[in-house]
Design a protein around this motif. Sequence first.
Motif, PDB file in Angstrom:
ATOM      1  N   ILE A   4     -10.953-149.134 -20.483  1.00  9.57           N
ATOM      2  CA  ILE A   4      -9.365-149.365 -20.788  1.00  9.57           C
ATOM      3  C   ILE A   4      -9.588-149.366 -22.566  1.00  9.57           C
ATOM      4  CG2 ILE A   4      -8.213-151.201 -20.978  1.00  9.57           C
ATOM      5  CD1 ILE A   4      -8.867-151.594 -17.901  1.00  9.57           C
ATOM      6  N   GLY A   5     -10.840-150.167 -23.111  1.00 14.58           N
ATOM      7  CA  GLY A   5     -10.696-149.913 -24.479  1.00 14.58           C
ATOM      8  C   GLY A   5     -10.712-148.732 -25.599  1.00 14.58           C
ATOM      9  N   PHE A   6     -11.665-148.094 -24.689  1.00 15.81           N
ATOM     10  CA  PHE A   6     -11.235-146.100 -24.906  1.00 15.81           C
ATOM     11  C   PHE A   6      -9.998-145.613 -24.846  1.00 15.81           C
ATOM     12  CE2 PHE A   6     -12.034-141.991 -23.871  1.00 15.81           C
ATOM     13  CZ  PHE A   6     -13.000-140.966 -24.931  1.00 15.81           C
ATOM     14  N   CYS A   7      -9.084-146.448 -23.780  1.00 15.51           N
ATOM     15  CA  CYS A   7      -8.021-145.223 -24.172  1.00 15.51           C
ATOM     16  C   CYS A   7      -6.751-146.189 -24.637  1.00 15.51           C
ATOM     17  CB  CYS A   7      -7.774-145.650 -22.064  1.00 15.51           C
ATOM     18  SG  CYS A   7      -8.856-144.007 -21.084  1.00 15.51           S
ATOM     19  N   ALA A   8      -7.058-147.055 -25.431  1.00 12.71           N
ATOM     20  CA  ALA A   8      -6.523-147.850 -25.478  1.00 12.71           C
ATOM     21  C   ALA A   8      -6.282-147.317 -27.342  1.00 12.71           C
ATOM     22  CB  ALA A   8      -6.480-149.500 -25.727  1.00 12.71           C
TER      23      ALA A   8
ATOM     24  N   GLY B 143       1.988-153.048 -20.582  1.00  9.40           N
ATOM     25  CA  GLY B 143       1.873-152.736 -21.394  1.00  9.40           C
ATOM     26  C   GLY B 143       1.434-151.129 -22.306  1.00  9.40           C
ATOM     27  N   ALA B 144       0.823-150.693 -20.924  1.00  9.73           N
ATOM     28  CA  ALA B 144       0.705-149.807 -20.806  1.00  9.73           C
ATOM     29  C   ALA B 144       1.579-149.048 -20.634  1.00  9.73           C
ATOM     30  CB  ALA B 144      -0.679-149.158 -19.465  1.00  9.73           C
ATOM     31  N   ALA B 145       2.882-149.267 -19.367  1.00  8.92           N
ATOM     32  CA  ALA B 145       3.692-148.397 -19.398  1.00  8.92           C
ATOM     33  C   ALA B 145       4.827-149.063 -20.342  1.00  8.92           C
ATOM     34  CB  ALA B 145       4.523-149.388 -18.067  1.00  8.92           C
ATOM     35  N   ALA B 146       4.519-149.597 -20.916  1.00 13.37           N
ATOM     36  CA  ALA B 146       5.791-149.731 -22.344  1.00 13.37           C
ATOM     37  C   ALA B 146       5.273-148.424 -23.137  1.00 13.37           C
ATOM     38  CB  ALA B 146       5.959-150.955 -22.694  1.00 13.37           C
ATOM     39  N   ALA B 147       3.394-147.651 -23.786  1.00 16.95           N
ATOM     40  CA  ALA B 147       3.563-147.059 -23.675  1.00 16.95           C
ATOM     41  C   ALA B 147       3.570-146.096 -23.720  1.00 16.95           C
ATOM     42  CB  ALA B 147       1.598-146.977 -24.734  1.00 16.95           C
ATOM     43  N   LEU B 148       3.391-145.324 -22.286  1.00 16.09           N
ATOM     44  CA  LEU B 148       3.815-144.195 -21.311  1.00 16.09           C
ATOM     45  C   LEU B 148       5.366-143.721 -21.490  1.00 16.09           C
ATOM     46  CD1 LEU B 148       2.514-143.156 -18.067  1.00 16.09           C
ATOM     47  CD2 LEU B 148       4.776-142.573 -19.073  1.00 16.09           C
ATOM     48  N   ALA B 149       6.193-144.902 -22.032  1.00 16.82           N
ATOM     49  CA  ALA B 149       7.596-144.454 -22.046  1.00 16.82           C
ATOM     50  C   ALA B 149       7.488-144.269 -23.417  1.00 16.82           C
ATOM     51  CB  ALA B 149       8.188-145.764 -21.523  1.00 16.82           C
TER      52      ALA B 149
ATOM     53  N   GLY C  92       3.625-152.040 -26.746  1.00 14.97           N
ATOM     54  CA  GLY C  92       2.820-152.270 -25.683  1.00 14.97           C
ATOM     55  C   GLY C  92       1.235-151.966 -25.828  1.00 14.97           C
ATOM     56  N   LEU C  93       0.631-151.212 -26.998  1.00  9.22           N
ATOM     57  CA  LEU C  93      -0.588-151.215 -26.814  1.00  9.22           C
ATOM     58  C   LEU C  93      -1.068-152.613 -27.238  1.00  9.22           C
ATOM     59  CD1 LEU C  93      -1.138-148.284 -28.610  1.00  9.22           C
ATOM     60  CD2 LEU C  93      -2.324-148.559 -26.420  1.00  9.22           C
ATOM     61  N   SER C  94      -0.133-153.398 -28.135  1.00 12.21           N
ATOM     62  CA  SER C  94      -1.538-154.321 -29.439  1.00 12.21           C
ATOM     63  C   SER C  94      -1.779-155.195 -28.351  1.00 12.21           C
ATOM     64  CB  SER C  94       0.654-154.935 -29.797  1.00 12.21           C
ATOM     65  OG  SER C  94       1.433-155.344 -28.293  1.00 12.21           O
ATOM     66  N   ALA C  95      -1.145-155.385 -27.840  1.00 16.69           N
ATOM     67  CA  ALA C  95      -2.777-157.043 -26.613  1.00 16.69           C
ATOM     68  C   ALA C  95      -3.339-155.866 -25.367  1.00 16.69           C
ATOM     69  CB  ALA C  95      -1.725-157.414 -25.870  1.00 16.69           C
ATOM     70  N   ILE C  96      -3.273-154.480 -25.496  1.00 16.86           N
ATOM     71  CA  ILE C  96      -4.406-154.758 -24.472  1.00 16.86           C
ATOM     72  C   ILE C  96      -6.249-154.140 -25.004  1.00 16.86           C
ATOM     73  CG2 ILE C  96      -4.937-151.693 -23.093  1.00 16.86           C
ATOM     74  CD1 ILE C  96      -1.675-151.603 -22.884  1.00 16.86           C
ATOM     75  N   PHE C  97      -6.449-153.905 -26.019  1.00 18.58           N
ATOM     76  CA  PHE C  97      -7.308-153.842 -26.538  1.00 18.58           C
ATOM     77  C   PHE C  97      -8.166-155.220 -26.857  1.00 18.58           C
ATOM     78  CE2 PHE C  97     -10.426-153.320 -30.000  1.00 18.58           C
ATOM     79  CZ  PHE C  97     -11.386-153.032 -29.419  1.00 18.58           C
ATOM     80  N   PRO C  98      -6.980-155.940 -27.001  1.00 17.68           N
ATOM     81  CA  PRO C  98      -7.857-157.351 -27.533  1.00 17.68           C
ATOM     82  C   PRO C  98      -8.073-158.133 -25.665  1.00 17.68           C
ATOM     83  CG  PRO C  98      -5.550-157.431 -28.870  1.00 17.68           C
ATOM     84  CD  PRO C  98      -6.139-156.310 -28.082  1.00 17.68           C
ATOM     85  N   LEU C  99      -7.332-157.842 -24.680  1.00 18.14           N
ATOM     86  CA  LEU C  99      -7.048-158.025 -23.702  1.00 18.14           C
ATOM     87  C   LEU C  99      -8.190-157.895 -22.752  1.00 18.14           C
ATOM     88  CD1 LEU C  99      -3.438-158.235 -22.175  1.00 18.14           C
ATOM     89  CD2 LEU C  99      -5.215-160.293 -22.187  1.00 18.14           C
ATOM     90  N   ALA C 100      -8.490-156.384 -23.160  1.00 15.19           N
ATOM     91  CA  ALA C 100     -10.304-156.155 -22.639  1.00 15.19           C
ATOM     92  C   ALA C 100     -11.248-156.226 -23.536  1.00 15.19           C
ATOM     93  CB  ALA C 100      -9.944-154.546 -23.109  1.00 15.19           C
TER      94      ALA C 100
ATOM     95  N   SER D 203      -2.375-143.662 -21.318  1.00 13.78           N
ATOM     96  CA  SER D 203      -1.804-145.101 -20.581  1.00 13.78           C
ATOM     97  C   SER D 203      -2.105-145.006 -19.281  1.00 13.78           C
ATOM     98  CB  SER D 203      -0.128-145.179 -21.565  1.00 13.78           C
ATOM     99  OG  SER D 203      -0.261-144.921 -22.564  1.00 13.78           O
ATOM    100  N   ALA D 204      -1.165-143.915 -18.410  1.00 11.92           N
ATOM    101  CA  ALA D 204      -1.363-144.479 -17.069  1.00 11.92           C
ATOM    102  C   ALA D 204      -3.293-144.981 -16.500  1.00 11.92           C
ATOM    103  CB  ALA D 204      -1.077-143.188 -16.558  1.00 11.92           C
ATOM    104  N   ALA D 205      -4.290-143.915 -17.329  1.00 15.41           N
ATOM    105  CA  ALA D 205      -5.481-143.981 -16.872  1.00 15.41           C
ATOM    106  C   ALA D 205      -5.351-145.578 -17.496  1.00 15.41           C
ATOM    107  CB  ALA D 205      -6.625-143.610 -17.765  1.00 15.41           C
ATOM    108  N   ILE D 206      -4.913-146.212 -17.969  1.00 17.82           N
ATOM    109  CA  ILE D 206      -5.225-148.141 -18.498  1.00 17.82           C
ATOM    110  C   ILE D 206      -4.971-148.656 -18.030  1.00 17.82           C
ATOM    111  CG2 ILE D 206      -4.475-149.675 -20.271  1.00 17.82           C
ATOM    112  CD1 ILE D 206      -4.520-147.566 -22.007  1.00 17.82           C
ATOM    113  N   ALA D 207      -3.431-147.878 -16.772  1.00 22.50           N
ATOM    114  CA  ALA D 207      -2.342-149.338 -15.937  1.00 22.50           C
ATOM    115  C   ALA D 207      -3.482-149.246 -14.558  1.00 22.50           C
ATOM    116  CB  ALA D 207      -0.947-148.660 -15.488  1.00 22.50           C
TER     117      ALA D 207
END
Length: 382
Positions: free
Chosen positions: A205-209, A269-275, A299-307, A361-365
């Motif tokens: 997830i971190g890689f994709c984000a 967030g991943a869905a928002a980044a994809l859109a 969409g991306l903003s919280a993903i890497f901190p969450l990972a 982004s789809a992979a993150i989801a």
Amino acid sequence: MPRLRAAVTVVFALNGFMFGSLMARVPAIKADLGLSDGELGVALLCSSLGLVVSQPLAGAASARFGSRPVVAAGVCLYGGLLAMPALAPDLPWLVAAFAILGLGAGFLDVAMNAQGVQAEQRHERAIFSSFHAAFSFGAMAGAGVAGIAAELGVAPDAHLAIVGAAVIAAGLAAAARLLPAHADARAGGQLFARPTGALIAFAAIGFCALLVEGSASDWSAVLLAEWRDASEGVAAVGLAAFSAAMGTGRLAGDPLRERFGPIRLMRMGAAAALAGTVVVVLPLPPALTIAGFVVVGLGLSAIFPLALLLAAATPGAAPAPAIAAVSTTGYAGLLAGPAIIGGLAELSTLPAALCTTALASAAIAALAGVAGARLQGANVGG
């Protein structure tokens, strides 16, 4: 513990301030040395490689000696050598300077995140994403101050030396208020992360984000200028809007995590980044393309901190080495993303190449669902 939260926030902001200060003076350094774009790219690549190499070592050092002394060492190394690129007389010295700076940045990055995880564990509310917001806004402030210094005619070496000295003083003062070394030092414990299924998922997830983030950061202005007929100024607005969205989204990340839970927020967030990516790649006016980049940033903003946070909470994982594993893999994505987009753009078009970020982004989801099923009730809010 408001005192601890303030100290961690200061460290994150100072890290961002140094990054923004240096990156804003890179064009002047490039001009002074008469470098081509390719030569500068090599130097910047070495900075990222130094960061990636140092992060597993930083995780091991934090696990063995505690993250506070590693924060202090990272602040001193990064701040003390911040002016080195501006003092480099030629390309080989510049490459060496950026590589060493990358080492310092890697140590600081892992150790401050380890402190951030502990600070949240001692706080009654979710706060981890706010630390990453502090980095984003610190970088914006550093770039702004650098612009003022440039307008005033302050040379890059003098400006960066002053910033480095000030950051060391402020950073050591903040480090003195962090949790003591014995809070997370584990003599005889894990020094490097064991590759469990959940940890591998969070690393992916971190890689994709960061692949998506790096691609948006590096190619947004080019897309606007060359494919949307935007002026140079409007193209720059695209990058600024994306960066501001990242910082703002991270401020909102903690209350959103409490409301929706970390896994659901990651998938949203991943869905928002994809859109947002769909809007970006469509042949729309510049204003709408910029709006697309804003949605991607939010969409991306919280993903890497969450990972990072979820990796540290993975059952059986040592927090600092787990953070280092995800961070190292994430920054590999940051390195790979822009290069992948550039290569695909050569084979097709830039908008078509950017469709790759929609796949990421789809992979993150999908990965978030896999990782969430393995978490077994980790205490990460929501």
